[in-house]
Write a protein that holds these residues in place. Structure first.
Motif, mmCIF file in Angstrom:
data_model
loop_
_atom_site.group_PDB
_atom_site.id
_atom_site.type_symbol
_atom_site.label_atom_id
_atom_site.label_comp_id
_atom_site.label_asym_id
_atom_site.label_seq_id
_atom_site.Cartn_x
_atom_site.Cartn_y
_atom_site.Cartn_z
ATOM 1 N N GLU A 166 0.839 -1.196 0.000
ATOM 2 C CA GLU A 166 0.000 0.000 0.000
ATOM 3 C C GLU A 166 0.875 1.247 0.000
ATOM 4 O OE1 GLU A 166 -3.492 -2.391 2.461
ATOM 5 O OE2 GLU A 166 -2.317 -0.845 3.485
ATOM 6 N N ALA A 167 0.469 2.231 -0.790
ATOM 7 C CA ALA A 167 1.308 3.411 -1.043
ATOM 8 C C ALA A 167 1.104 4.478 0.024
ATOM 9 C CB ALA A 167 1.023 3.962 -2.434
ATOM 10 N N ASP A 168 1.629 4.211 1.216
ATOM 11 C CA ASP A 168 1.656 5.189 2.303
ATOM 12 C C ASP A 168 3.095 5.666 2.446
ATOM 13 O OD1 ASP A 168 -0.986 4.543 2.714
ATOM 14 O OD2 ASP A 168 -0.671 3.500 4.617
ATOM 15 N N PHE A 169 3.340 6.943 2.228
ATOM 16 C CA PHE A 169 4.718 7.452 2.323
ATOM 17 C C PHE A 169 4.696 8.938 2.639
ATOM 18 C CE2 PHE A 169 3.360 7.434 -2.092
ATOM 19 C CZ PHE A 169 3.732 8.685 -2.579
ATOM 20 N N ILE A 170 5.866 9.451 3.041
ATOM 21 C CA ILE A 170 5.969 10.861 3.419
ATOM 22 C C ILE A 170 7.184 11.489 2.753
ATOM 23 C CG2 ILE A 170 4.733 10.659 5.591
ATOM 24 C CD1 ILE A 170 7.342 10.418 7.061
ATOM 25 N N VAL A 171 7.074 12.785 2.548
ATOM 26 C CA VAL A 171 8.147 13.572 1.956
ATOM 27 C C VAL A 171 8.734 14.441 3.064
ATOM 28 C CG1 VAL A 171 8.763 15.243 0.180
ATOM 29 C CG2 VAL A 171 6.916 13.590 -0.243
ATOM 30 N N LEU A 172 10.022 14.280 3.326
ATOM 31 C CA LEU A 172 10.693 14.967 4.425
ATOM 32 C C LEU A 172 11.536 16.128 3.913
ATOM 33 C CD1 LEU A 172 11.904 11.772 6.300
ATOM 34 C CD2 LEU A 172 10.099 13.318 7.079
ATOM 35 N N ASP A 173 11.328 17.289 4.497
ATOM 36 C CA ASP A 173 12.175 18.452 4.257
ATOM 37 C C ASP A 173 13.282 18.426 5.306
ATOM 38 O OD1 ASP A 173 13.340 20.925 3.982
ATOM 39 O OD2 ASP A 173 11.552 22.077 4.514
ATOM 40 N N LEU A 174 14.513 18.215 4.873
ATOM 41 C CA LEU A 174 15.623 18.093 5.825
ATOM 42 C C LEU A 174 16.093 19.448 6.338
ATOM 43 C CD1 LEU A 174 17.806 15.306 4.138
ATOM 44 C CD2 LEU A 174 15.834 15.074 5.636
ATOM 45 N N ASN A 175 15.586 20.516 5.747
ATOM 46 C CA ASN A 175 16.085 21.858 6.056
ATOM 47 C C ASN A 175 14.945 22.782 6.498
ATOM 48 O OD1 ASN A 175 18.982 21.526 5.014
ATOM 49 N ND2 ASN A 175 17.764 20.901 3.250
ATOM 50 N N ALA A 176 14.142 22.314 7.443
ATOM 51 C CA ALA A 176 12.953 23.069 7.837
ATOM 52 C C ALA A 176 13.271 24.248 8.743
ATOM 53 C CB ALA A 176 11.957 22.142 8.540
ATOM 54 N N THR A 177 14.441 24.260 9.353
ATOM 55 C CA THR A 177 14.848 25.385 10.207
ATOM 56 C C THR A 177 16.256 25.814 9.814
ATOM 57 O OG1 THR A 177 15.924 24.066 11.940
ATOM 58 C CG2 THR A 177 13.532 24.364 12.124
ATOM 59 N N ALA A 178 16.646 27.000 10.262
ATOM 60 C CA ALA A 178 17.983 27.510 9.964
ATOM 61 C C ALA A 178 19.063 26.608 10.562
ATOM 62 C CB ALA A 178 18.122 28.936 10.492
ATOM 63 N N LEU A 179 18.837 26.126 11.782
ATOM 64 C CA LEU A 179 19.812 25.257 12.424
ATOM 65 C C LEU A 179 19.937 23.925 11.683
ATOM 66 C CD1 LEU A 179 21.783 24.765 14.747
ATOM 67 C CD2 LEU A 179 19.845 23.971 16.130
ATOM 68 N N GLN A 180 18.798 23.369 11.258
ATOM 69 C CA GLN A 180 18.848 22.125 10.480
ATOM 70 C C GLN A 180 19.617 22.328 9.172
ATOM 71 O OE1 GLN A 180 14.803 20.819 9.950
ATOM 72 N NE2 GLN A 180 14.536 20.270 12.102
ATOM 73 N N THR A 181 19.380 23.460 8.515
ATOM 74 C CA THR A 181 20.086 23.742 7.263
ATOM 75 C C THR A 181 21.588 23.798 7.494
ATOM 76 O OG1 THR A 181 18.193 24.997 6.441
ATOM 77 C CG2 THR A 181 20.296 25.389 5.353
ATOM 78 N N LEU A 182 22.009 24.470 8.550
ATOM 79 C CA LEU A 182 23.431 24.549 8.882
ATOM 80 C C LEU A 182 24.009 23.163 9.157
ATOM 81 C CD1 LEU A 182 25.811 26.539 9.463
ATOM 82 C CD2 LEU A 182 25.113 26.418 11.876
ATOM 83 N N ARG A 183 23.267 22.359 9.924
ATOM 84 C CA ARG A 183 23.737 21.005 10.271
ATOM 85 C C ARG A 183 23.784 20.117 9.040
ATOM 86 N NH1 ARG A 183 25.552 16.671 10.786
ATOM 87 N NH2 ARG A 183 25.224 15.156 12.468
ATOM 88 N N GLN A 184 22.768 20.188 8.173
ATOM 89 C CA GLN A 184 22.724 19.322 6.993
ATOM 90 C C GLN A 184 23.860 19.635 6.022
ATOM 91 O OE1 GLN A 184 21.020 16.632 6.414
ATOM 92 N NE2 GLN A 184 19.487 16.720 8.053
ATOM 93 N N GLN A 185 24.352 20.867 6.034
ATOM 94 C CA GLN A 185 25.473 21.221 5.165
ATOM 95 C C GLN A 185 26.749 20.465 5.540
ATOM 96 O OE1 GLN A 185 25.658 25.487 5.598
ATOM 97 N NE2 GLN A 185 23.923 25.835 4.215
ATOM 98 N N ARG A 186 26.784 19.960 6.757
ATOM 99 C CA ARG A 186 27.986 19.262 7.242
ATOM 100 C C ARG A 186 27.801 17.747 7.336
ATOM 101 N NH1 ARG A 186 31.773 22.739 9.307
ATOM 102 N NH2 ARG A 186 32.798 21.004 10.374
ATOM 103 N N THR A 187 26.649 17.253 6.891
ATOM 104 C CA THR A 187 26.417 15.807 7.016
ATOM 105 C C THR A 187 27.275 15.034 6.027
ATOM 106 O OG1 THR A 187 24.493 15.981 5.554
ATOM 107 C CG2 THR A 187 24.076 16.008 7.921
ATOM 108 N N GLN A 188 27.622 13.832 6.438
ATOM 109 C CA GLN A 188 28.450 12.936 5.631
ATOM 110 C C GLN A 188 27.604 11.747 5.191
ATOM 111 O OE1 GLN A 188 31.869 13.733 5.083
ATOM 112 N NE2 GLN A 188 31.257 15.652 6.085
ATOM 113 N N GLY A 189 26.900 11.876 4.089
ATOM 114 C CA GLY A 189 26.114 10.766 3.572
ATOM 115 C C GLY A 189 24.704 10.724 4.128
ATOM 116 N N ILE A 190 23.915 9.788 3.585
ATOM 117 C CA ILE A 190 22.495 9.730 3.895
ATOM 118 C C ILE A 190 22.233 9.311 5.340
ATOM 119 C CG2 ILE A 190 22.216 7.347 3.022
ATOM 120 C CD1 ILE A 190 19.674 10.270 2.798
ATOM 121 N N GLU A 191 23.055 8.432 5.908
ATOM 122 C CA GLU A 191 22.810 7.996 7.288
ATOM 123 C C GLU A 191 22.995 9.147 8.262
ATOM 124 O OE1 GLU A 191 23.771 4.315 10.336
ATOM 125 O OE2 GLU A 191 25.126 4.644 8.634
ATOM 126 N N ASP A 192 24.044 9.939 8.051
ATOM 127 C CA ASP A 192 24.288 11.087 8.918
ATOM 128 C C ASP A 192 23.187 12.130 8.752
ATOM 129 O OD1 ASP A 192 25.682 12.631 10.787
ATOM 130 O OD2 ASP A 192 26.886 13.628 9.253
#
Length: 438
Positions: A384-410
């Motif tokens: 069944e097609a139940d799924f969600i779309v995630l915005d990884l950069n919803a806040t300024a702090l998240q955007t800053l942190r995501q810029q430094r992530t190393q790969g999808i797991e991080d």
């Protein structure tokens, strides 16, 4: 291959766990990440999934598809334990479990005898689930049949897969909230006949917990399970040490808390026990042998001071486990916030909870706990097609942190540590978009 007569298609970055695993260390090998993928659905089911390069030729030219190039698409979150009538009392101050029930919970649940009131809260509750990316939940209603009708009716508007049931409770609660063994049996039977298997609705036999049901009522609950073996059992187990001591006083003839439920025929493949913070060794063995499941509720266990759930033990004992927000003792509808707290609970016990294991528990592991892993939990064709779309950069702090992530797991771990409902860009239920962030 000729074009597929697709109804819906979504393109973007996809991440899921391809199959159930038996050890946490095996999860990394089961991870599927497609940087530019395509999901095609017809009549609510996934009929094709793979890379955009492979799949684009399958789309008719007139098919309009959504494209999420920067977001991350994952299976819908699965909440294995939550109370819909406790929505408005989240964050109630100062008590542990038994005092909390008497002070806050029971007075709040009294309002649900009014169908109009139940309808109002059910609409709010379902919207909150979808807004937080939860597409399937196992839900406690109140003792009133109207509360069950209200919830299933609200879920049905979105074709949402929900499991719920009327609370059975005939002692140690206000008289206005108590039923009887016979009325609980008859009411539950009617609700099973009315709702179980109607659309995507499923029913759960729901004794609140052993102390609020007499032996006579637990006999009736077991009778329902024997008469309707395909329905669920949903209750609480070993959440709080005072609660456990009380159960031993009330049921001295049983070996322990879980043995009360087992004695009345309430363990099994579709039996889900919330909390299980303080299980004895033989209870772990019984959970495994009966194929029963646990709902791990970290925000609730911390908020009520119940204890630290030993998640590592579920792998050692091969016991199914899913995540529960446990609103309203739990403090958030968000499975991201729930995972944030789950990580800390494990840290306090000297264990690590990886991002991929977290995703497993919130999706395919939760589906397995609810015996729905043939229908839900990943992007395998036929599900069944139940799924969600995630915005990884919803806040300024998240955007800053995501810029430094190393790969999808991080990147996923950072999301699960810092994320909440603001990160849910869109929620799809049965192939249809039912929520989009404004």
């Amino acid at each position: 291959m000729s074009p597929i007569q697709a109804q819906h298609a979504v393109r973007g970055r996809f991440l899921d766990i391809q199959h159930s695993v038996s050890q946490a260390s095996d999860i990394a090998q089961a991870v599927r990440y497609i940087e530019d993928g395509l999901l095609i659905t017809v009549d609510g089911k996934i009929i094709w999934f793979g890379t955009w390069q492979e799949g684009q030729a399958l789309l008719n030219k007139n098919v309009i598809f959504e494209h999420y190039p920067k977001q991350l698409i994952v299976p819908g979150f699965i909440d294995t334990h939550i109370h819909f009538p406790q929505t408005e009392m989240v964050g109630a101050y100062g008590e542990q479990l038994l005092e909390w029930l008497n002070t806050y919970t029971f007075p709040t649940e009294l309002q649900f005898k009014d169908k109009a009131y139940a309808d109002q809260i059910a609409q709010f509750f379902v919207h909150e689930l979808l807004k937080n990316g939860t597409t399937t939940a196992l839900v406690f209603c109140s003792v009133h049949t109207a509360s069950v009708d209200a919830l299933f009716e609200a879920a049905e508007q979105h074709q949402m897969r929900l499991i719920a049931g009327k609370v059975m409770m005939d002692r140690h609660a206000p008289a206005e909230l108590c039923d009887t063994p016979e009325s609980a049996y008859q009411d539950s039977k009617k609700l099973i006949e009315k709702w179980h298997g109607k659309g995507r609705n499923l029913y759960a036999i729901t004794p609140r917990f052993a102390p609020t049901s007499t032996p006579e009522q637990l006999v009736k609950a077991g009778q329902l399970k024997a008469e309707y073996p395909e329905v669920y059992v949903h209750t609480h187990l070993s959440e709080n040490k005072n609660e456990i001591a009380w159960v031993k006083e009330l049921f001295p003839e049983q070996k322990g808390y879980l043995d009360v439920y087992h004695h009345y025929g309430l363990t099994g493949q579709r039996s889900v026990f919330a909390h299980c913070v303080h299980l004895e060794e033989e209870e772990w063995d019984c959970m495994h042998e009966t194929n029963s499941a646990i709902a791990f509720c970290p925000t609730s266990n911390l908020f009520l001071g119940s204890g630290l759930f030993p998640l590592k033990k579920t792998w050692e004992k091969q016991v199914k486990v899913g995540l529960g927000t446990d609103i309203g003792a739990g403090t958030s509808f968000s499975q991201l916030q729930t995972l944030n707290e789950a990580y800390k609970v494990q840290q306090l016990q000297g264990n690590k909870l990886s991002a991929f294991e977290s995703l497993y528990h919130a999706t395919l592991g939760g589906a397995k706990a609810l015996d729905l892993h043939d229908k839900l939990g990943n992007f395998n064709v036929g599900k069944e097609a139940d799924f969600i779309v995630l915005d990884l950069n919803a806040t300024a702090l998240q955007t800053l942190r995501q810029q430094r992530t190393q790969g999808i797991e991080d990147a996923l771990f950072a999301l699960m540590t810092m994320g909440d409902d603001r990160n849910i860009q869109a929620t799809y239920v049965y192939g249809e978009r039912v929520y989009v962030k404004k």
